[in-house]
Design a protein around this motif. Structure first.
Motif, PDB file in Angstrom:
ATOM      1  N   PHE A 205       0.832  -1.204   0.000  1.00 19.00           N
ATOM      2  CA  PHE A 205       0.000   0.000   0.000  1.00 19.00           C
ATOM      3  C   PHE A 205       0.869   1.258   0.000  1.00 19.00           C
ATOM      4  CE2 PHE A 205      -2.041   3.361   2.509  1.00 19.00           C
ATOM      5  CZ  PHE A 205      -3.153   3.605   1.720  1.00 19.00           C
ATOM      6  N   TYR A 206       1.921   1.232   0.812  1.00 17.40           N
ATOM      7  CA  TYR A 206       2.805   2.391   0.935  1.00 17.40           C
ATOM      8  C   TYR A 206       3.563   2.643  -0.377  1.00 17.40           C
ATOM      9  CZ  TYR A 206       6.282   5.545   2.947  1.00 17.40           C
ATOM     10  OH  TYR A 206       7.088   6.625   3.213  1.00 17.40           O
ATOM     11  N   ILE A 207       4.060   1.547  -0.961  1.00 13.81           N
ATOM     12  CA  ILE A 207       4.844   1.682  -2.188  1.00 13.81           C
ATOM     13  C   ILE A 207       3.968   2.153  -3.347  1.00 13.81           C
ATOM     14  CG2 ILE A 207       6.117   0.371  -3.939  1.00 13.81           C
ATOM     15  CD1 ILE A 207       7.417  -1.185  -1.698  1.00 13.81           C
ATOM     16  N   GLU A 208       2.687   1.746  -3.366  1.00 15.75           N
ATOM     17  CA  GLU A 208       1.774   2.170  -4.432  1.00 15.75           C
ATOM     18  C   GLU A 208       1.613   3.689  -4.461  1.00 15.75           C
ATOM     19  OE1 GLU A 208      -1.829   0.031  -3.905  1.00 15.75           O
ATOM     20  OE2 GLU A 208      -1.171  -1.708  -5.075  1.00 15.75           O
ATOM     21  N   LYS A 209       1.714   4.297  -3.279  1.00 10.63           N
ATOM     22  CA  LYS A 209       1.605   5.756  -3.214  1.00 10.63           C
ATOM     23  C   LYS A 209       2.776   6.424  -3.919  1.00 10.63           C
ATOM     24  CE  LYS A 209       0.478   7.676   0.618  1.00 10.63           C
ATOM     25  NZ  LYS A 209       0.490   8.047   2.054  1.00 10.63           N
ATOM     26  N   PHE A 210       3.912   5.730  -4.017  1.00 12.74           N
ATOM     27  CA  PHE A 210       5.106   6.284  -4.645  1.00 12.74           C
ATOM     28  C   PHE A 210       5.334   5.722  -6.054  1.00 12.74           C
ATOM     29  CE2 PHE A 210       5.775   6.756  -0.114  1.00 12.74           C
ATOM     30  CZ  PHE A 210       6.257   8.048  -0.013  1.00 12.74           C
ATOM     31  N   ASP A 211       4.383   4.907  -6.518  1.00 10.94           N
ATOM     32  CA  ASP A 211       4.550   4.306  -7.838  1.00 10.94           C
ATOM     33  C   ASP A 211       4.373   5.373  -8.932  1.00 10.94           C
ATOM     34  OD1 ASP A 211       4.770   1.932  -9.612  1.00 10.94           O
ATOM     35  OD2 ASP A 211       2.775   2.594 -10.212  1.00 10.94           O
ATOM     36  N   ILE A 212       5.312   5.412  -9.892  1.00 11.95           N
ATOM     37  CA  ILE A 212       5.267   6.424 -10.952  1.00 11.95           C
ATOM     38  C   ILE A 212       5.153   5.782 -12.336  1.00 11.95           C
ATOM     39  CG2 ILE A 212       6.550   8.160  -9.642  1.00 11.95           C
ATOM     40  CD1 ILE A 212       9.068   7.309 -11.195  1.00 11.95           C
ATOM     41  N   THR A 213       4.672   4.550 -12.367  1.00 13.60           N
ATOM     42  CA  THR A 213       4.582   3.840 -13.649  1.00 13.60           C
ATOM     43  C   THR A 213       3.685   4.586 -14.633  1.00 13.60           C
ATOM     44  OG1 THR A 213       4.906   1.719 -12.531  1.00 13.60           O
ATOM     45  CG2 THR A 213       3.974   1.673 -14.758  1.00 13.60           C
ATOM     46  N   GLU A 214       2.493   5.008 -14.175  1.00 11.39           N
ATOM     47  CA  GLU A 214       1.569   5.708 -15.062  1.00 11.39           C
ATOM     48  C   GLU A 214       2.166   7.010 -15.569  1.00 11.39           C
ATOM     49  OE1 GLU A 214      -2.270   6.283 -13.454  1.00 11.39           O
ATOM     50  OE2 GLU A 214      -2.586   4.178 -12.962  1.00 11.39           O
ATOM     51  N   ILE A 251       5.829  15.471 -15.164  1.00  7.06           N
ATOM     52  CA  ILE A 251       7.143  15.678 -14.549  1.00  7.06           C
ATOM     53  C   ILE A 251       6.985  16.119 -13.094  1.00  7.06           C
ATOM     54  CG2 ILE A 251       9.215  17.116 -14.589  1.00  7.06           C
ATOM     55  CD1 ILE A 251       8.959  17.162 -17.652  1.00  7.06           C
ATOM     56  N   ASN A 252       6.039  17.027 -12.843  1.00  7.93           N
ATOM     57  CA  ASN A 252       5.811  17.492 -11.465  1.00  7.93           C
ATOM     58  C   ASN A 252       5.340  16.351 -10.568  1.00  7.93           C
ATOM     59  OD1 ASN A 252       6.518  20.169 -11.945  1.00  7.93           O
ATOM     60  ND2 ASN A 252       4.462  20.752 -12.547  1.00  7.93           N
ATOM     61  N   THR A 253       4.464  15.496 -11.105  1.00  8.87           N
ATOM     62  CA  THR A 253       3.961  14.363 -10.307  1.00  8.87           C
ATOM     63  C   THR A 253       5.083  13.376  -9.990  1.00  8.87           C
ATOM     64  OG1 THR A 253       1.805  14.580 -11.396  1.00  8.87           O
ATOM     65  CG2 THR A 253       2.230  12.537 -10.199  1.00  8.87           C
ATOM     66  N   ILE A 254       5.938  13.115 -10.977  1.00  8.84           N
ATOM     67  CA  ILE A 254       7.088  12.235 -10.720  1.00  8.84           C
ATOM     68  C   ILE A 254       7.957  12.824  -9.616  1.00  8.84           C
ATOM     69  CG2 ILE A 254       9.255  11.369 -11.708  1.00  8.84           C
ATOM     70  CD1 ILE A 254       7.799  11.128 -14.396  1.00  8.84           C
ATOM     71  N   GLY A 255       8.173  14.115  -9.653  1.00  5.79           N
ATOM     72  CA  GLY A 255       8.991  14.762  -8.631  1.00  5.79           C
ATOM     73  C   GLY A 255       8.384  14.662  -7.248  1.00  5.79           C
ATOM     74  N   SER A 256       7.060  14.845  -7.163  1.00  2.98           N
ATOM     75  CA  SER A 256       6.408  14.808  -5.849  1.00  2.98           C
ATOM     76  C   SER A 256       6.313  13.389  -5.297  1.00  2.98           C
ATOM     77  CB  SER A 256       5.005  15.416  -5.948  1.00  2.98           C
ATOM     78  OG  SER A 256       4.182  14.669  -6.820  1.00  2.98           O
TER      79      SER A 256
END
Length: 285
Positions: A205-214, A251-256
């Protein structure tokens, strides 16, 4: 192929009694902002000239100037003989002077000269239209040449972002492994027994919050679409600007979401390249 909104075109037209110079200059603008400087005798044709220019230059702050230089003796002002004679008769009753002196005084009086409005010669105006078209061809050639330089720079910036995205994709597994390890160490420091199944569930669950695949997939698609749009036959600066906005969101979402210093450094470099792209797009037609 893209075009710049910056350009300059000039055309000279030599007529039997006058020389006409056509100049057209354009700078960047959100829409077509056309400023026309036309001699009074051609004012009735201003709308026709504006339409010709607007059809060729769809966007930009455009200055259109039409200069006329008389090259042979030609005047639209003539002596108003009846008025001058009337002035001379009145002056003869007032002053004692010969006809030459009376004429000098009369010619200075109001309405002693009259200006006859010249009708536009359609053949002459047709030649002016051709001169305007020649100037438009020149400015469009200028815009195309400038567009090639812009396109080259934009492709370099897009390639840089693609390289940075590849670096992000390559380091993503290490980032996730680092997140997993930090969480496990944090739990171990609590010195409490942990249900491994529950821990794995919470970890997922925690890692999904940091997933940037999409975000990675969407950014890659935006980059491909940007390149396709640049390579298309039409120059569409507005569409490229919209695509760059979408690129910025990803790009901003990947950074956050990254929560990983090496990846955030790459994101900063991507943002820098994107800002340079946006600056260049302000001048794309």
């Amino acid at each position: 192929m893209i075009q710049s909104m910056t350009g300059f075109g000039k055309s000279l037209l030599q007529l039997p009694t006058k020389k006409i110079t056509v100049e057209i200059k354009s700078l960047n603008s959100k829409n077509l902002d056309l400023n026309a400087r036309i001699p009074g005798q051609y004012r009735e044709k201003e709308l026709d000239l504006r339409k010709i220019i607007a059809n060729s230059l769809t966007r930009g702050k455009v200055d259109f100037s039409l200069y006329v230089e008389v090259t042979k003796e030609e005047t639209s002002s003539v002596v108003n003989a009846p008025i001058v004679k009337a002035y001379m008769e009145q002056l003869r009753d007032i002053v004692n002077a010969d006809d030459d002196e009376l004429l000098k005084m009369a010619i200075r009086m109001p309405d002693s000269m009259k200006t006859e409005r010249e009708e536009i010669d359609e053949t002459e105006f047709s030649s002016i239209e051709k001169a305007v078209m020649t100037a438009l061809e020149e400015i469009n050639t200028f815009r195309t040449d400038e567009g090639k330089a812009l396109e080259k720079d934009l492709n370099v910036r897009i390639a840089n972002i693609e390289t940075l995205l590849s670096d992000i994709i390559a380091m993503d597994p290490d980032r996730i492994a680092g997140v997993r390890e930090r969480l496990r160490k944090g739990v171990e420091e609590l010195k409490e027994r942990v249900d491994e199944n529950r821990f794995e569930q919470e970890l997922v669950f925690y890692i999904e919050k940091f997933d940037i695949t999409e975000e990675k997939v969407r950014l890659d698609n935006h980059l491909s679409y940007f390149k396709e749009t640049i390579a298309s036959e039409d120059s569409n600066g507005r569409k490229l600007a919209f695509i760059s906005q979408e690129m910025g969101r990803e790009i901003n979402t990947i950074g956050s979401k990254s929560n990983y210093a090496p990846m955030q450094q790459l994101v900063v470099q991507m943002k820098d390249e994107l800002e340079k792209i946006k600056e260049q797009l302000l001048n794309v037609l």
